[in-house]
Write a protein that holds these residues in place. Structure first.
Motif, PDB file in Angstrom:
ATOM      1  N   GLY A   1       0.788  -1.231   0.000  1.00 18.69           N
ATOM      2  CA  GLY A   1       0.000   0.000   0.000  1.00 18.69           C
ATOM      3  C   GLY A   1       0.817   1.278   0.000  1.00 18.69           C
ATOM      4  N   MET A   2       2.126   1.179  -0.071  1.00 17.86           N
ATOM      5  CA  MET A   2       2.991   2.364  -0.038  1.00 17.86           C
ATOM      6  C   MET A   2       2.852   3.183  -1.323  1.00 17.86           C
ATOM      7  N   THR A   3       2.955   4.496  -1.183  1.00 18.46           N
ATOM      8  CA  THR A   3       2.977   5.375  -2.338  1.00 18.46           C
ATOM      9  C   THR A   3       4.344   6.051  -2.380  1.00 18.46           C
ATOM     10  N   VAL A   4       5.016   5.932  -3.517  1.00 17.04           N
ATOM     11  CA  VAL A   4       6.333   6.533  -3.711  1.00 17.04           C
ATOM     12  C   VAL A   4       6.152   7.730  -4.630  1.00 17.04           C
ATOM     13  N   THR A   5       6.590   8.898  -4.175  1.00 16.71           N
ATOM     14  CA  THR A   5       6.477  10.103  -4.985  1.00 16.71           C
ATOM     15  C   THR A   5       7.810  10.374  -5.664  1.00 16.71           C
ATOM     16  N   LEU A   6       7.756  10.495  -6.992  1.00 17.02           N
ATOM     17  CA  LEU A   6       8.961  10.755  -7.770  1.00 17.02           C
ATOM     18  C   LEU A   6       8.800  12.049  -8.558  1.00 17.02           C
ATOM     19  N   PRO A   7       9.652  13.019  -8.321  1.00 19.80           N
ATOM     20  CA  PRO A   7       9.605  14.238  -9.131  1.00 19.80           C
ATOM     21  C   PRO A   7      10.276  13.991 -10.491  1.00 19.80           C
TER      22      PRO A   7
ATOM     23  N   ALA B   1       4.335   9.918 -18.141  1.00 24.20           N
ATOM     24  CA  ALA B   1       3.375  10.990 -17.880  1.00 24.20           C
ATOM     25  C   ALA B   1       3.259  11.215 -16.377  1.00 24.20           C
ATOM     26  N   LEU B   2       2.727  12.374 -15.999  1.00 27.20           N
ATOM     27  CA  LEU B   2       2.462  12.661 -14.592  1.00 27.20           C
ATOM     28  C   LEU B   2       1.247  11.859 -14.154  1.00 27.20           C
ATOM     29  N   GLY B   3       1.191  11.539 -12.874  1.00 26.71           N
ATOM     30  CA  GLY B   3       0.033  10.821 -12.354  1.00 26.71           C
ATOM     31  C   GLY B   3       0.433   9.724 -11.382  1.00 26.71           C
ATOM     32  N   VAL B   4      -0.581   8.940 -10.964  1.00 29.44           N
ATOM     33  CA  VAL B   4      -0.357   7.837 -10.031  1.00 29.44           C
ATOM     34  C   VAL B   4      -0.514   6.523 -10.800  1.00 29.44           C
ATOM     35  N   PHE B   5       0.473   5.652 -10.657  1.00 29.84           N
ATOM     36  CA  PHE B   5       0.484   4.394 -11.404  1.00 29.84           C
ATOM     37  C   PHE B   5       0.688   3.223 -10.446  1.00 29.84           C
TER      38      PHE B   5
ATOM     39  N   VAL C   1       3.987  10.245  -9.870  1.00 31.45           N
ATOM     40  CA  VAL C   1       4.954  11.043 -10.628  1.00 31.45           C
ATOM     41  C   VAL C   1       4.441  12.481 -10.632  1.00 31.45           C
ATOM     42  N   VAL C   2       5.237  13.384 -10.042  1.00 30.16           N
ATOM     43  CA  VAL C   2       4.850  14.792  -9.941  1.00 30.16           C
ATOM     44  C   VAL C   2       5.846  15.655 -10.713  1.00 30.16           C
ATOM     45  N   ALA C   3       5.398  16.836 -11.093  1.00 35.12           N
ATOM     46  CA  ALA C   3       6.272  17.755 -11.833  1.00 35.12           C
ATOM     47  C   ALA C   3       7.356  18.271 -10.896  1.00 35.12           C
ATOM     48  N   ALA C   4       8.595  18.227 -11.359  1.00 32.84           N
ATOM     49  CA  ALA C   4       9.732  18.721 -10.571  1.00 32.84           C
ATOM     50  C   ALA C   4       9.815  20.237 -10.728  1.00 32.84           C
TER      51      ALA C   4
END
Length: 153
Positions: A77-83, A126-130, A148-151
């Motif tokens: 269930g972890m969410t990893v945020t990558l710029p 693309a940006l978004g949650v995958f 994936v977020v905009a840096a």
């Protein structure tokens, strides 16, 4: 045709793994496996060695499975945020790959996750949650989300 039993000292394709006792033709054993050090003929002493190798393999497999389950419980269930740098419309300059995800997980967990275990059918562009599957061990897999977020440039 005569046959003989040998214990494999190395993994041999289409025959078995190290420590397995296999029956092969006498010619194959004497002319190929034994001279190359891939196998030894079965004797009492060698049988004991084979059982020790098998026990060691079983303990190692058990330890790997325990570690995989432990890591799966932390990842579940972890969410990893990558710029990532993105242009108009949320399209990335480049892509997010399994290597990027593995590096982010290592930073978060302080523990290395093999990039080959991360099942990413194609790089994220693309940006978004995958959703991303991670197969830690045969029978142990977990799904995480990659955001994936905009840096900020």
């Amino acid at each position: 045709m005569k046959s003989m039993k040998v214990i494999l000292r190395e993994d041999v394709k289409n025959l078995g793994k190290k420590g397995d006792i296999v029956e092969v033709s006498e010619g194959h054993g004497r002319n190929y496996l034994i001279p190359r050090g891939l196998a030894v003929p079965v004797t009492r002493g060698v049988l004991k060695e084979a059982s020790l190798i098998a026990d060691g393999r079983a303990k190692k497999e058990e330890r790997l499975l325990k570690n995989a389950r432990e890591l799966a419980s932390r990842l579940d269930g972890m969410t990893v945020t990558l710029p990532a740098r993105a242009g108009e419309g949320g399209k990335l300059y480049g892509a997010v790959t399994s290597r990027d995800i593995a590096a982010a997980l290592e930073r978060l967990l302080g523990r290395k996750v093999d990039k080959k275990k991360i099942e990413l059918p194609e790089p994220i562009k693309a940006l978004g949650v995958f959703p991303v599957q991670i197969r830690l061990h045969p029978g142990v897999q977990v799904e995480i989300r990659v955001n994936v977020v905009a840096a900020d440039s």
